[in-house]
Design a protein around this motif. Structure first.
Motif, PDB file in Angstrom:
ATOM      1  N   VAL C  19     -50.713  29.371 -46.101  1.00 11.62           N
ATOM      2  CA  VAL C  19     -50.640  27.915 -46.110  1.00 11.62           C
ATOM      3  C   VAL C  19     -50.169  27.423 -47.473  1.00 11.62           C
ATOM      4  O   VAL C  19     -49.291  26.563 -47.575  1.00 11.62           O
ATOM      5  CB  VAL C  19     -52.015  27.316 -45.756  1.00 11.62           C
ATOM      6  N   SER C  20     -50.712  27.998 -48.536  1.00 16.14           N
ATOM      7  CA  SER C  20     -50.342  27.539 -49.877  1.00 16.14           C
ATOM      8  C   SER C  20     -48.855  27.797 -50.127  1.00 16.14           C
ATOM      9  O   SER C  20     -48.171  26.968 -50.726  1.00 16.14           O
ATOM     10  CB  SER C  20     -51.203  28.239 -50.929  1.00 16.14           C
ATOM     11  N   LEU C  21     -48.368  28.947 -49.643  1.00 18.71           N
ATOM     12  CA  LEU C  21     -46.935  29.233 -49.783  1.00 18.71           C
ATOM     13  C   LEU C  21     -46.101  28.159 -49.093  1.00 18.71           C
ATOM     14  O   LEU C  21     -45.121  27.649 -49.646  1.00 18.71           O
ATOM     15  CB  LEU C  21     -46.610  30.594 -49.160  1.00 18.71           C
ATOM     16  N   LEU C  22     -46.524  27.820 -47.862  1.00 11.18           N
ATOM     17  CA  LEU C  22     -45.765  26.832 -47.094  1.00 11.18           C
ATOM     18  C   LEU C  22     -45.773  25.486 -47.788  1.00 11.18           C
ATOM     19  O   LEU C  22     -44.740  24.821 -47.903  1.00 11.18           O
ATOM     20  CB  LEU C  22     -46.348  26.710 -45.677  1.00 11.18           C
ATOM     21  N   PHE C  24     -46.322  24.847 -50.914  1.00  8.04           N
ATOM     22  CA  PHE C  24     -45.570  24.874 -52.165  1.00  8.04           C
ATOM     23  C   PHE C  24     -44.062  24.818 -51.904  1.00  8.04           C
ATOM     24  O   PHE C  24     -43.317  24.162 -52.625  1.00  8.04           O
ATOM     25  CB  PHE C  24     -45.907  26.126 -52.972  1.00  8.04           C
ATOM     26  N   SER C  25     -43.644  25.514 -50.849  1.00  8.56           N
ATOM     27  CA  SER C  25     -42.211  25.604 -50.593  1.00  8.56           C
ATOM     28  C   SER C  25     -41.600  24.243 -50.266  1.00  8.56           C
ATOM     29  O   SER C  25     -40.391  24.097 -50.257  1.00  8.56           O
ATOM     30  CB  SER C  25     -41.917  26.600 -49.475  1.00  8.56           C
ATOM     31  N   LEU C  26     -42.448  23.233 -50.012  1.00  9.61           N
ATOM     32  CA  LEU C  26     -41.921  21.877 -49.825  1.00  9.61           C
ATOM     33  C   LEU C  26     -41.087  21.475 -51.033  1.00  9.61           C
ATOM     34  O   LEU C  26     -40.060  20.811 -50.916  1.00  9.61           O
ATOM     35  CB  LEU C  26     -43.076  20.885 -49.647  1.00  9.61           C
ATOM     36  N   VAL C  27     -41.538  21.876 -52.234  1.00  7.79           N
ATOM     37  CA  VAL C  27     -40.815  21.538 -53.452  1.00  7.79           C
ATOM     38  C   VAL C  27     -39.418  22.130 -53.419  1.00  7.79           C
ATOM     39  O   VAL C  27     -38.452  21.526 -53.875  1.00  7.79           O
ATOM     40  CB  VAL C  27     -41.545  22.111 -54.682  1.00  7.79           C
ATOM     41  N   LEU C  28     -39.351  23.367 -52.864  1.00  9.18           N
ATOM     42  CA  LEU C  28     -38.075  24.088 -52.923  1.00  9.18           C
ATOM     43  C   LEU C  28     -37.062  23.521 -51.951  1.00  9.18           C
ATOM     44  O   LEU C  28     -35.860  23.557 -52.212  1.00  9.18           O
ATOM     45  CB  LEU C  28     -38.308  25.578 -52.634  1.00  9.18           C
ATOM     46  N   ILE C  29     -37.536  23.022 -50.807  1.00  8.85           N
ATOM     47  CA  ILE C  29     -36.559  22.549 -49.823  1.00  8.85           C
ATOM     48  C   ILE C  29     -36.148  21.115 -50.091  1.00  8.85           C
ATOM     49  O   ILE C  29     -35.230  20.603 -49.468  1.00  8.85           O
ATOM     50  CB  ILE C  29     -37.091  22.664 -48.372  1.00  8.85           C
ATOM     51  N   ILE C  30     -36.825  20.455 -51.000  1.00  2.00           N
ATOM     52  CA  ILE C  30     -36.521  19.048 -51.233  1.00  2.00           C
ATOM     53  C   ILE C  30     -35.111  18.927 -51.805  1.00  2.00           C
ATOM     54  O   ILE C  30     -34.748  19.640 -52.741  1.00  2.00           O
ATOM     55  CB  ILE C  30     -37.573  18.431 -52.169  1.00  2.00           C
ATOM     56  N   PRO C  31     -34.261  18.077 -51.190  1.00  2.00           N
ATOM     57  CA  PRO C  31     -32.921  17.916 -51.735  1.00  2.00           C
ATOM     58  C   PRO C  31     -32.989  16.976 -52.943  1.00  2.00           C
ATOM     59  O   PRO C  31     -33.829  16.088 -52.996  1.00  2.00           O
ATOM     60  CB  PRO C  31     -32.149  17.271 -50.579  1.00  2.00           C
ATOM     61  N   GLY C  32     -32.166  17.220 -53.913  1.00  2.07           N
ATOM     62  CA  GLY C  32     -32.192  16.380 -55.108  1.00  2.07           C
ATOM     63  C   GLY C  32     -33.198  16.907 -56.106  1.00  2.07           C
ATOM     64  O   GLY C  32     -33.923  17.848 -55.853  1.00  2.07           O
ATOM     65  N   ASP C  33     -33.243  16.276 -57.227  1.00  2.00           N
ATOM     66  CA  ASP C  33     -34.001  16.772 -58.356  1.00  2.00           C
ATOM     67  C   ASP C  33     -35.194  15.857 -58.632  1.00  2.00           C
ATOM     68  O   ASP C  33     -35.007  14.671 -58.913  1.00  2.00           O
ATOM     69  CB  ASP C  33     -33.052  16.806 -59.575  1.00  2.00           C
ATOM     70  N   PRO C  34     -36.425  16.367 -58.533  1.00  2.96           N
ATOM     71  CA  PRO C  34     -37.595  15.510 -58.757  1.00  2.96           C
ATOM     72  C   PRO C  34     -37.567  14.897 -60.155  1.00  2.96           C
ATOM     73  O   PRO C  34     -37.958  13.736 -60.334  1.00  2.96           O
ATOM     74  CB  PRO C  34     -38.779  16.463 -58.616  1.00  2.96           C
ATOM     75  N   ALA C  61     -39.318  30.249 -59.388  1.00  5.97           N
ATOM     76  CA  ALA C  61     -40.167  29.686 -58.338  1.00  5.97           C
ATOM     77  C   ALA C  61     -41.539  30.359 -58.323  1.00  5.97           C
ATOM     78  O   ALA C  61     -42.576  29.710 -58.128  1.00  5.97           O
ATOM     79  CB  ALA C  61     -39.496  29.850 -56.978  1.00  5.97           C
ATOM     80  N   LEU C  62     -41.554  31.673 -58.564  1.00  6.69           N
ATOM     81  CA  LEU C  62     -42.806  32.407 -58.495  1.00  6.69           C
ATOM     82  C   LEU C  62     -43.797  31.917 -59.562  1.00  6.69           C
ATOM     83  O   LEU C  62     -44.980  31.713 -59.291  1.00  6.69           O
ATOM     84  CB  LEU C  62     -42.531  33.902 -58.684  1.00  6.69           C
ATOM     85  N   VAL C  63     -43.279  31.675 -60.740  1.00  7.23           N
ATOM     86  CA  VAL C  63     -44.121  31.176 -61.820  1.00  7.23           C
ATOM     87  C   VAL C  63     -44.645  29.788 -61.468  1.00  7.23           C
ATOM     88  O   VAL C  63     -45.833  29.480 -61.631  1.00  7.23           O
ATOM     89  CB  VAL C  63     -43.331  31.130 -63.147  1.00  7.23           C
ATOM     90  N   GLN C  64     -43.741  28.958 -60.942  1.00 11.51           N
ATOM     91  CA  GLN C  64     -44.160  27.606 -60.532  1.00 11.51           C
ATOM     92  C   GLN C  64     -45.262  27.677 -59.485  1.00 11.51           C
ATOM     93  O   GLN C  64     -46.237  26.934 -59.529  1.00 11.51           O
ATOM     94  CB  GLN C  64     -42.966  26.846 -59.952  1.00 11.51           C
ATOM     95  N   TYR C  65     -45.063  28.610 -58.544  1.00 14.52           N
ATOM     96  CA  TYR C  65     -46.065  28.751 -57.485  1.00 14.52           C
ATOM     97  C   TYR C  65     -47.409  29.158 -58.061  1.00 14.52           C
ATOM     98  O   TYR C  65     -48.443  28.585 -57.729  1.00 14.52           O
ATOM     99  CB  TYR C  65     -45.605  29.775 -56.446  1.00 14.52           C
ATOM    100  N   ALA C  66     -47.369  30.151 -58.986  1.00 12.33           N
ATOM    101  CA  ALA C  66     -48.615  30.634 -59.585  1.00 12.33           C
ATOM    102  C   ALA C  66     -49.315  29.489 -60.315  1.00 12.33           C
ATOM    103  O   ALA C  66     -50.532  29.299 -60.186  1.00 12.33           O
ATOM    104  CB  ALA C  66     -48.325  31.782 -60.541  1.00 12.33           C
ATOM    105  N   ARG C  67     -48.540  28.710 -61.025  1.00 11.88           N
ATOM    106  CA  ARG C  67     -49.123  27.604 -61.785  1.00 11.88           C
ATOM    107  C   ARG C  67     -49.745  26.572 -60.832  1.00 11.88           C
ATOM    108  O   ARG C  67     -50.860  26.103 -61.026  1.00 11.88           O
ATOM    109  CB  ARG C  67     -48.029  26.952 -62.640  1.00 11.88           C
ATOM    110  N   TRP C  68     -48.992  26.276 -59.799  1.00 10.32           N
ATOM    111  CA  TRP C  68     -49.478  25.274 -58.843  1.00 10.32           C
ATOM    112  C   TRP C  68     -50.783  25.757 -58.174  1.00 10.32           C
ATOM    113  O   TRP C  68     -51.761  25.030 -58.081  1.00 10.32           O
ATOM    114  CB  TRP C  68     -48.409  25.014 -57.793  1.00 10.32           C
TER     115      TRP C  68
END
Lengths: 330, 296, 314
Positions: C19-22, C24-34, C61-68
């Motif tokens: 679930v956490s992977l899913l 988190f991956s919302l960030v990755l699929i978002i078009p454009g730059d936050p 991405a892996l580091v971001q995921y770990a941090r999140w």
């Protein structure tokens, strides 16, 4: 015979099926004396279970209905009695033990709860008194350490233990009549013998009448005083156990006896009755057994055969009873 | 070899007569036939909306805004004086197409992994099922909102989200059938004589799964339509100038006390259509017969 | 029992990982730059780059995921891009609204489905059964937002019996809470009521044909008593499972219902955050919703043992 406590007279039961109203029990009469054990014997589909459920007025309506006849308990007519009156009798005066203890006990309640419930219903006593009574009857059926077993669920018991618990539940209110519908059929053979022994000793001790429904003549010989043999919804023969085994008067009874394995006759072939029992919506005319009867004549197919009284309080439904000499069992 | 062919013939014969029996049973389901008729009529109405609709759905008439139903405008007019009946007919195109799209996406996402999980078994199966479980542990609409949030509000994105939500059921259905079929002796026999995986899928699994799949598709068309309506109602689905029934209700929300008819008619359209999909699904299921229904 | 719960919690670990992977991956699929969105339209490329570094968006991405994930485990769900408040704080503020709405909806759906299911299931084929079955199908087909609007129209706008919008905490004024929660709970609970009714009806038909029902009748117990005690407890077993599934749907449904009835809960927050593109907040809502759903399902699992002794831990 002792004074009858349960009398069934000319009972008819019908079920609504794809073939319309079908009569599965037709003109059945018998009586059970106080303290007597009557065996009701027949193949599956012979109407023996429907008969026993009718005594309890528990056939499902619809699709079933009692189409005629009379069932009297201690002189009181049960057919047409109001539901609250029947409920007072069920479980109190007449109790029942069913075939499959796995499915006939409620899996969601403890054994203790299921016994206490019937005690409280009929005795109107407190929870504690009901528990004491439950312990008492569990002890009667030889369940070890009954007080701690009250909290057990049916699935935590072995098959034999469950059936004992079911018997305890039936005995909880000291019934005058116990109806046992194939209570040992689903059990292992050794456990079967134990449960039968238990029933016999309980009857000797409390003297209730038992209507024992079974397809197994061996069990009947063990336990019963008298026997009524049913075939295709009708009673074809009644006699004492001794008479029936020694000299059966109906060809169907003879067939059942021949099909029964006996000790000390290892070499002998068991004789199965040829054919199968008729479906209730296509009963043969005349004698219902004639298509399978080795002694059938044309006359047997022509008209209904009445149940005839013979000497020694025996009854038989066969028109050739005088001519035939049938083979019994030892 | 001879064993495999013999049972294969039996299988073939059985499936042909099963399908015929299925059709015969279905033809006896009056309410389901009625529902099917309604859906066909609705689809025709949507396709031929430009000819059927009394007005241009986008033609504004600022003199006649927010009117109650009348002879000229059976369903009344909206805040820009547009004819609600015409708009409802045109919105049927979007609503039906969106439901179709979502179910198609769910099939595409759900069916192949279901087949793979069922046929491969073991670790692959375990991994796929864990993913499915995780997907199903989300409260569905919240997940849909999150997906739309990430992809941006649009009808297609909303339907991708709904498709993802619906896919686990298809996946499980395919997996169950594939597992059951893979264990049949005739498939083992077929495999042993060198038949390929795809041959087994085409020849044995698909024919078995087609009927229950249609039941599920019919029910899910209803579910997808409801989900689309909800998302469009929130403004996360169909974007102007496109309008689905849900979007119509969402816009009408603002005028609820003046013109309830703006909400009532598109809402009824959703309820009746969804009910038709459900009834059709129930009818299909009842026509499948006991042997298949028990496996569900 | 404690063991059982621990086991269940342990079994949740892989699930929550996926679930956490899913989420988190919302960030990755978002078009454009936050970072671009956060910085605003007039930002210079240098400013955006600074924000990127600041938010750690340049890391793999892996580091971001770990941090999140580490943050989530510490209860740090990030900061709202929209209001600068800590996400968790906002969520906890709104959680009670959503919980009380969902709970009221469940209570309501049980109040409807138990009598309806029992009546239909003990008399299959009767007129009452047909009415219940048809009612259940209709209840499933009606979109909940439309039902909510119709209820507002009838009970608030035309008759003025109940408030159309708003929410009063239960602790503040129970009577006002009830008046505010009645329409939303009905709206949210109707489809669950329909599903539970269908389920209970089927289960009752099944259970009423069981041997132990006949045994109970043979003990002299009245029909009504047998139905309500012996049959209902067994029929409730599949119903409890469905109730667990429905809890998920109800949580999802709050998104719409809170929007209609103007209730300041998680669902309303989720929709508002979509329009402000407040991704940390959306992730927070999803995490919180999954957390609640998992917790509810744990409760359901535990209660299952009461209904069905066979699965009870020894």
């Amino acid at each position: 015979m002792a004074a009858p406590i349960l009398e069934v007279e000319d009972l008819g039961v019908e079920f609504l099926t794809d073939h319309g109203w079908v009569r599965v029990v037709d003109g059945v009469s018998f009586s059970v004396g106080e303290g007597e054990t009557l065996g009701l014997v027949g193949e599956s589909g012979s109407g023996k279970t429907v008969t026993s459920l009718s005594v309890m007025q528990l056939i499902p309506v619809p699709p079933g209905r009692i189409s005629g006849g009379s069932i009297r308990f201690a002189g009181r007519e049960l057919v047409g009695m109001s539901e609250p009156q029947l409920e007072d009798i069920r479980g109190d005066d007449i109790a029942m033990v069913f075939q499959e203890s796995m499915t006939s006990l409620n899996p969601a309640f403890t054994i203790g709860e299921q016994i206490c419930e019937v005690v409280r219903r009929h005795r109107g006593c407190s929870r504690r008194e009901a528990r004491d009574r439950a312990v008492e009857v569990l002890e009667l059926v030889q369940i070890p350490d009954p007080r701690s077993r009250l909290g057990a669920f049916p699935h935590e018991f072995s098959g034999g233990m469950r059936q004992r618990a079911a018997i305890a539940m039936a005995l909880a209110c000291d019934p005058k009549v116990l109806i046992a519908d194939e209570p040992t059929t689903a059990l292992d053979v050794t456990v079967q013998a134990q449960v039968l022994d238990l029933l016999r000793s309980l009857q000797e001790r409390f003297g209730m009448a038992i209507l024992f429904v079974t397809h197994n003549l061996g069990v009947v010989a063990d336990l019963c005083d008298r026997v009524a043999v049913m075939y295709a919804g009708r009673i074809v023969e009644t006699a004492t156990v001794f008479d029936l085994f020694e000299s059966p008067q109906h060809p169907y009874t003879e067939g059942l006896l021949q099909a029964m394995p006996q000790l000390g006759e290892r070499g002998k072939r068991l004789a199965a009755i040829p054919g199968t029992p008729p479906m209730p919506w296509q009963m043969p005319t005349g004698c219902r057994f004639h298509p399978r009867c080795p002694y059938a004549e044309t006359a047997c197919t022509e008209q209904d055969i009445p149940l005839r009284a013979l000497a020694g309080d025996r009854h038989v439904r066969c028109r050739r009873v005088e001519e035939l000499t049938l083979e019994g069992a030892q | 070899m001879s064993d495999a062919t013999a049972s294969e013939f039996e299988q073939l014969g059985a499936s042909v007569s099963a399908r015929r029996r299925f059709l015969r049973r279905f033809m006896r389901q009056r309410t389901a036939l009625f529902a099917l008729g309604f859906l066909v009529l609705l689809a025709l109405g949507a396709v031929f909306a430009p000819w059927v609709a009394p007005y241009d759905p986008l033609a504004q008439n600022l003199d006649r805004v927010l009117e109650a139903p009348s002879l000229a405008h059976w369903f009344g007019t909206d805040e820009l004086g547009r004819d609600v009946l015409s708009r409802t007919l045109f919105a049927a195109r979007i609503s039906l197409l969106a439901a179709f799209q979502a179910v198609l996406i769910a099939l595409v996402i759900g069916v192949p992994p279901g087949l793979i999980a069922g046929l491969a078994g073991g670790r692959t199966d375990n991994l796929i099922m864990r993913l499915t479980d995780a997907l199903m542990s989300f409260p569905p609409l919240i997940l849909a909102v999150a997906i739309v949030a990430a992809l941006g509000p649009s009808l297609t994105n909303a339907m991708i989200a709904v498709g993802i939500l619906l896919s686990p059921t298809f996946l499980r259905l395919m997996r169950g059938t594939a597992m059951a079929v893979a264990q049949e002796t005739y498939v083992e026999a077929a495999r042993s004589i060198g038949c390929t995986q795809s041959w087994i899928i085409m020849r044995h699994i698909l024919p078995n799964v087609v009927s229950p799949l249609f039941v599920q598709i019919s029910v899910f068309a209803g579910v997808a339509m409801l989900a689309e309506a909800g998302l469009s109602f929130l403004g996360l689905g169909a974007q102007p100038p496109d309008s689905s029934w849900g979007a119509m209700v969402g816009r009408g929300f603002r005028y609820i006390s003046h013109s309830p008819s703006l909400i009532v008619f598109p809402g009824l359209a959703i309820a009746v259509t969804v009910l038709a999909f459900y009834v059709l699904g129930d009818g299909l299921r009842d026509s499948l017969g006991r042997e298949i229904r028990r496996e569900e | 029992m404690l063991n059982f719960i621990l086991q269940r919690l342990l079994a949740l670990v892989p699930l929550l990982f996926i679930v956490s992977l899913l989420v988190f991956s919302l960030v990755l699929i978002i078009p454009g730059d936050p970072a671009y969105m956060l910085a605003g339209e007039d930002a210079t490329p240098e400013e955006i780059a600074a924000i990127r570094t600041d938010m750690g968006l340049d890391d793999p991405a892996l580091v971001q995921y770990a941090r999140w994930t580490a943050g989530v485990l510490r209860g740090d769900l990030g900061t709202s891009l929209f209001s600068d408040q800590p996400v968790l704080e906002v969520l906890l503020e709104r959680l009670p609204v959503t919980i009380s709405l969902a709970a009221a909806a469940i209570v309501f759906s049980l109040l409807i489905s138990i009598p309806a299911g029992v009546i239909a299931g003990t008399r299959p084929g009767s007129i009452a059964d047909r009415v219940v079955t048809l009612g259940a199908s209709t209840g499933l087909a009606i979109p909940n937002f439309w039902l909510g609007l119709m209820l507002i129209l009838i009970f608030a706008i035309w008759n003025g019996w109940l408030p159309a919008t708003g929410y009063v905490p239960l602790s503040e004024n129970p009577a006002a809470w009830l008046r505010h929660i009645l329409l939303p709970a009905f709206t949210l609970g109707l489809s669950a009521a329909a599903i539970l009714t269908r389920q209970l009806r089927g289960a009752m038909i099944d259970v009423m044909n069981q041997d132990y029902i006949r045994t109970a009748r043979a003990k002299g117990l009245a029909w009504r008593f047998v139905v309500l005690k012996h049959a209902l407890k067994n029929a409730a077993i599949p119903m409890v499972t469905i109730l667990g599934l429905q809890a998920n749907y109800l949580l999802g449904g709050t998104v719409i219902v809170e929007q209609i009835f103007g209730m300041p809960g998680l669902g309303q927050l989720a929709v508002a955050s979509v329009f402000t593109r407040d991704l940390p907040m959306i992730q927070g809502v999803v995490v919180m919703a999954v957390f609640v759903a998992v917790f509810v399902n744990l409760l359901v699992d535990i209660s299952y043992g009461w209904f069905n002794p066979k699965v009870r831990p020894q």
